[in-house]
Motif scaffolding. Structure first.
Motif, PDB file in Angstrom:
ATOM      1  N   THR A  35      62.049   3.468  -9.210  1.00  0.00           N
ATOM      2  CA  THR A  35      61.144   4.615  -9.319  1.00  0.00           C
ATOM      3  C   THR A  35      60.341   4.704  -8.034  1.00  0.00           C
ATOM      4  OG1 THR A  35      60.975   4.263 -11.711  1.00  0.00           O
ATOM      5  CG2 THR A  35      59.341   5.704 -10.700  1.00  0.00           C
ATOM      6  N   THR A  36      60.825   5.486  -7.095  1.00  0.00           N
ATOM      7  CA  THR A  36      60.148   5.611  -5.803  1.00  0.00           C
ATOM      8  C   THR A  36      58.880   6.452  -5.958  1.00  0.00           C
ATOM      9  OG1 THR A  36      62.249   5.455  -4.629  1.00  0.00           O
ATOM     10  CG2 THR A  36      60.372   6.359  -3.411  1.00  0.00           C
ATOM     11  N   VAL A  37      57.741   5.860  -5.609  1.00  0.00           N
ATOM     12  CA  VAL A  37      56.457   6.551  -5.736  1.00  0.00           C
ATOM     13  C   VAL A  37      55.681   6.378  -4.436  1.00  0.00           C
ATOM     14  CG1 VAL A  37      54.239   6.622  -6.937  1.00  0.00           C
ATOM     15  CG2 VAL A  37      56.336   6.192  -8.225  1.00  0.00           C
ATOM     16  N   THR A  38      55.196   7.477  -3.901  1.00  0.00           N
ATOM     17  CA  THR A  38      54.306   7.416  -2.745  1.00  0.00           C
ATOM     18  C   THR A  38      52.872   7.493  -3.258  1.00  0.00           C
ATOM     19  OG1 THR A  38      55.935   8.436  -1.280  1.00  0.00           O
ATOM     20  CG2 THR A  38      53.626   8.501  -0.574  1.00  0.00           C
ATOM     21  N   ALA A  39      52.193   6.353  -3.224  1.00  0.00           N
ATOM     22  CA  ALA A  39      50.851   6.286  -3.790  1.00  0.00           C
ATOM     23  C   ALA A  39      49.777   6.724  -2.801  1.00  0.00           C
ATOM     24  CB  ALA A  39      50.563   4.866  -4.274  1.00  0.00           C
ATOM     25  N   LEU A  40      50.007   6.472  -1.509  1.00  0.00           N
ATOM     26  CA  LEU A  40      49.069   6.887  -0.458  1.00  0.00           C
ATOM     27  C   LEU A  40      49.853   7.492   0.695  1.00  0.00           C
ATOM     28  CD1 LEU A  40      46.635   3.818  -0.227  1.00  0.00           C
ATOM     29  CD2 LEU A  40      46.201   5.989  -1.387  1.00  0.00           C
ATOM     30  N   SER A  41      49.277   8.519   1.332  1.00  0.00           N
ATOM     31  CA  SER A  41      49.952   9.200   2.433  1.00  0.00           C
ATOM     32  C   SER A  41      48.994   9.395   3.604  1.00  0.00           C
ATOM     33  CB  SER A  41      50.484  10.562   1.984  1.00  0.00           C
ATOM     34  OG  SER A  41      51.429  10.444   0.947  1.00  0.00           O
ATOM     35  N   ASP A  42      49.219   8.662   4.678  1.00  0.00           N
ATOM     36  CA  ASP A  42      48.503   8.876   5.952  1.00  0.00           C
ATOM     37  C   ASP A  42      46.985   8.926   5.772  1.00  0.00           C
ATOM     38  OD1 ASP A  42      50.957   9.042   7.287  1.00  0.00           O
ATOM     39  OD2 ASP A  42      51.133  11.182   6.834  1.00  0.00           O
ATOM     40  N   VAL A  43      46.451   7.900   5.129  1.00  0.00           N
ATOM     41  CA  VAL A  43      45.010   7.860   4.852  1.00  0.00           C
ATOM     42  C   VAL A  43      44.261   7.277   6.049  1.00  0.00           C
ATOM     43  CG1 VAL A  43      43.219   6.790   3.435  1.00  0.00           C
ATOM     44  CG2 VAL A  43      45.287   7.717   2.367  1.00  0.00           C
ATOM     45  N   ASP A  44      43.287   8.026   6.537  1.00  0.00           N
ATOM     46  CA  ASP A  44      42.341   7.545   7.543  1.00  0.00           C
ATOM     47  C   ASP A  44      40.980   7.391   6.874  1.00  0.00           C
ATOM     48  OD1 ASP A  44      44.049   7.535   9.849  1.00  0.00           O
ATOM     49  OD2 ASP A  44      43.874   9.716   9.924  1.00  0.00           O
ATOM     50  N   LEU A  45      40.365   6.234   7.043  1.00  0.00           N
ATOM     51  CA  LEU A  45      39.089   5.982   6.371  1.00  0.00           C
ATOM     52  C   LEU A  45      38.293   4.942   7.139  1.00  0.00           C
ATOM     53  CD1 LEU A  45      37.194   6.261   3.875  1.00  0.00           C
ATOM     54  CD2 LEU A  45      38.542   4.444   2.798  1.00  0.00           C
ATOM     55  N   VAL A  46      37.014   5.233   7.350  1.00  0.00           N
ATOM     56  CA  VAL A  46      36.086   4.278   7.945  1.00  0.00           C
ATOM     57  C   VAL A  46      34.913   4.111   6.992  1.00  0.00           C
ATOM     58  CG1 VAL A  46      34.518   3.788   9.864  1.00  0.00           C
ATOM     59  CG2 VAL A  46      36.741   4.866  10.313  1.00  0.00           C
ATOM     60  N   VAL A  47      34.644   2.869   6.593  1.00  0.00           N
ATOM     61  CA  VAL A  47      33.498   2.560   5.745  1.00  0.00           C
ATOM     62  C   VAL A  47      32.553   1.679   6.542  1.00  0.00           C
ATOM     63  CG1 VAL A  47      32.699   1.500   3.606  1.00  0.00           C
ATOM     64  CG2 VAL A  47      34.902   2.703   3.649  1.00  0.00           C
ATOM     65  N   ARG A  48      31.337   2.156   6.710  1.00  0.00           N
ATOM     66  CA  ARG A  48      30.364   1.437   7.524  1.00  0.00           C
ATOM     67  C   ARG A  48      29.707   0.308   6.729  1.00  0.00           C
ATOM     68  NH1 ARG A  48      30.173   6.793   8.592  1.00  0.00           N
ATOM     69  NH2 ARG A  48      28.721   7.170   6.873  1.00  0.00           N
ATOM     70  N   ARG A  49      29.206  -0.662   7.451  1.00  0.00           N
ATOM     71  CA  ARG A  49      28.510  -1.774   6.798  1.00  0.00           C
ATOM     72  C   ARG A  49      27.286  -1.269   6.044  1.00  0.00           C
ATOM     73  NH1 ARG A  49      28.564  -6.774  11.203  1.00  0.00           N
ATOM     74  NH2 ARG A  49      30.807  -6.695  11.631  1.00  0.00           N
ATOM     75  N   GLY A  50      27.122  -1.769   4.829  1.00  0.00           N
ATOM     76  CA  GLY A  50      25.963  -1.404   4.036  1.00  0.00           C
ATOM     77  C   GLY A  50      26.099  -0.127   3.240  1.00  0.00           C
TER      78      GLY A  50
ATOM     79  N   THR B 161      27.375   2.395   0.240  1.00  0.00           N
ATOM     80  CA  THR B 161      27.852   2.355  -1.137  1.00  0.00           C
ATOM     81  C   THR B 161      28.740   3.577  -1.320  1.00  0.00           C
ATOM     82  OG1 THR B 161      25.930   3.559  -2.022  1.00  0.00           O
ATOM     83  CG2 THR B 161      25.796   1.153  -1.960  1.00  0.00           C
ATOM     84  N   VAL B 162      29.975   3.345  -1.756  1.00  0.00           N
ATOM     85  CA  VAL B 162      30.996   4.387  -1.772  1.00  0.00           C
ATOM     86  C   VAL B 162      31.655   4.447  -3.139  1.00  0.00           C
ATOM     87  CG1 VAL B 162      33.122   5.213  -0.685  1.00  0.00           C
ATOM     88  CG2 VAL B 162      31.444   3.952   0.676  1.00  0.00           C
ATOM     89  N   ALA B 163      31.801   5.652  -3.682  1.00  0.00           N
ATOM     90  CA  ALA B 163      32.560   5.870  -4.911  1.00  0.00           C
ATOM     91  C   ALA B 163      33.867   6.559  -4.569  1.00  0.00           C
ATOM     92  CB  ALA B 163      31.764   6.724  -5.887  1.00  0.00           C
ATOM     93  N   ILE B 164      34.965   6.040  -5.102  1.00  0.00           N
ATOM     94  CA  ILE B 164      36.277   6.658  -4.947  1.00  0.00           C
ATOM     95  C   ILE B 164      36.652   7.273  -6.287  1.00  0.00           C
ATOM     96  CG2 ILE B 164      38.718   6.289  -4.430  1.00  0.00           C
ATOM     97  CD1 ILE B 164      37.867   3.893  -2.722  1.00  0.00           C
ATOM     98  N   THR B 165      36.896   8.583  -6.285  1.00  0.00           N
ATOM     99  CA  THR B 165      37.194   9.293  -7.518  1.00  0.00           C
ATOM    100  C   THR B 165      38.533  10.012  -7.396  1.00  0.00           C
ATOM    101  OG1 THR B 165      36.081  11.347  -6.860  1.00  0.00           O
ATOM    102  CG2 THR B 165      34.718   9.641  -7.883  1.00  0.00           C
ATOM    103  N   GLY B 166      38.963  10.589  -8.519  1.00  0.00           N
ATOM    104  CA  GLY B 166      40.227  11.318  -8.544  1.00  0.00           C
ATOM    105  C   GLY B 166      40.903  11.134  -9.887  1.00  0.00           C
ATOM    106  N   ALA B 167      41.872  12.000 -10.167  1.00  0.00           N
ATOM    107  CA  ALA B 167      42.591  11.934 -11.432  1.00  0.00           C
ATOM    108  C   ALA B 167      43.452  10.680 -11.494  1.00  0.00           C
ATOM    109  CB  ALA B 167      43.462  13.183 -11.593  1.00  0.00           C
ATOM    110  N   SER B 168      43.914  10.337 -12.680  1.00  0.00           N
ATOM    111  CA  SER B 168      44.843   9.218 -12.831  1.00  0.00           C
ATOM    112  C   SER B 168      46.092   9.495 -11.986  1.00  0.00           C
ATOM    113  CB  SER B 168      45.233   9.050 -14.304  1.00  0.00           C
ATOM    114  OG  SER B 168      44.111   8.694 -15.080  1.00  0.00           O
ATOM    115  N   GLY B 169      46.537   8.462 -11.268  1.00  0.00           N
ATOM    116  CA  GLY B 169      47.698   8.619 -10.409  1.00  0.00           C
ATOM    117  C   GLY B 169      47.398   9.163  -9.024  1.00  0.00           C
ATOM    118  N   ALA B 170      46.098   9.352  -8.716  1.00  0.00           N
ATOM    119  CA  ALA B 170      45.733   9.901  -7.406  1.00  0.00           C
ATOM    120  C   ALA B 170      45.860   8.886  -6.284  1.00  0.00           C
ATOM    121  CB  ALA B 170      44.306  10.453  -7.443  1.00  0.00           C
ATOM    122  N   GLY B 171      45.921   7.579  -6.633  1.00  0.00           N
ATOM    123  CA  GLY B 171      46.035   6.543  -5.617  1.00  0.00           C
ATOM    124  C   GLY B 171      44.800   5.676  -5.472  1.00  0.00           C
ATOM    125  N   LYS B 172      43.858   5.791  -6.391  1.00  0.00           N
ATOM    126  CA  LYS B 172      42.585   5.084  -6.262  1.00  0.00           C
ATOM    127  C   LYS B 172      42.767   3.565  -6.281  1.00  0.00           C
ATOM    128  CE  LYS B 172      40.729   6.885  -9.930  1.00  0.00           C
ATOM    129  NZ  LYS B 172      41.955   7.569 -10.385  1.00  0.00           N
TER     130      LYS B 172
END
Length: 230
Positions: free
Chosen positions: A18-33, A35-46
């Protein structure tokens, strides 16, 4: 300042049957300190994103940096060392060992630090005091409420003073009052250790709004990020 977490063109594809692409070309920078919430529907890749941020999974493509260090060429033992020294995990399920005391459960968070048993227990007691459970450390997990067990899990995650705390639906198994308490506790811990970065997955809008930054995933891509300015 070097970011706490950085992803460049990260993709994750799971192989057949079952070939599944869970993430596609994600760029992300999280700075020190942050607080980050990651949201999205089920199956979004969280969950996949959180696992890659925590080096529990390797990306199919792209670069993952933890505190500026590229983890892509690290061996499994080296990645285990990164997790042991730099990252704490909290999950929806508490994953506590019922045959151990609360103190002993928290001390297991230091098993891979090479510390003597007495020092592990001392630090575990300090962590339990930080989450308001100093009077429960001799109890077994089965003697605690759901909210208390999640606080034990948080104490275990932060006992080593990690630079990054990753939480997967930490309020998912709790009622509203206990969920609010856990969110308050996470914010308090971050305020105590100002360089600690908190990244959590949630379906709860109130929990997401309690974080400084909200990131929404859809079909494996970031479609909204309040931390990015035009």
């Amino acid at each position: 300042m070097t970011p706490a977490l950085e992803l460049q063109q990260v993709s994750k594809t799971y192989p057949p049957p079952t070939t599944v692409t869970a993430l596609s070309d994600v760029d992300l920078v999280v700075r020190r300190g942050e607080t980050v919430a990651i949201t999205g529907a089920s199956g979004a890749g969280k969950s996949t994103l959180l696992s890659i941020l925590g080096t529990l999974e390797r990306p199919s493509a792209g670069t993952v940096r933890i505190a500026g260090t590229d983890t892509s060429t690290m061996s499994d033992p080296q990645l285990s060392g990164v997790r042991a020294w730099h990252i704490g995990f909290v999950f929806q399920q508490f994953f506590l060992l019922d045959h151990l005391s609360v103190l002993e459960n928290v001390a297991t968070g230091l098993m891979y630090r090479g510390l003597p048993a007495g020092e592990r227990r001392r630090r575990a007691a300090e962590a339990l005091d930080r989450v308001g459970l100093a009077d429960r450390m001799r109890h077994r997990p089965t003697q605690l409420s759901g909210g208390e067990r999640q606080r034990v899990a948080i104490a275990r995650a932060v006992v080593g003073r990690p630079a990054v705390l990753l939480a997967d639906e930490p309020t998912g198994n709790l009622d509203t009052a206990n969920g609010r308490e856990i969110v308050r506790l996470l914010a308090t811990l971050r305020d105590t250790d100002e360089d600690t970065t908190v990244v959590l997955i949630t379906h709860n809008g109130a929990v997401a709004e309690a974080m400084e930054r909200q990131i929404r995933l859809q079909d494996g891509r970031i479609v909204d990020d309040t931390g990015v300015t035009a």
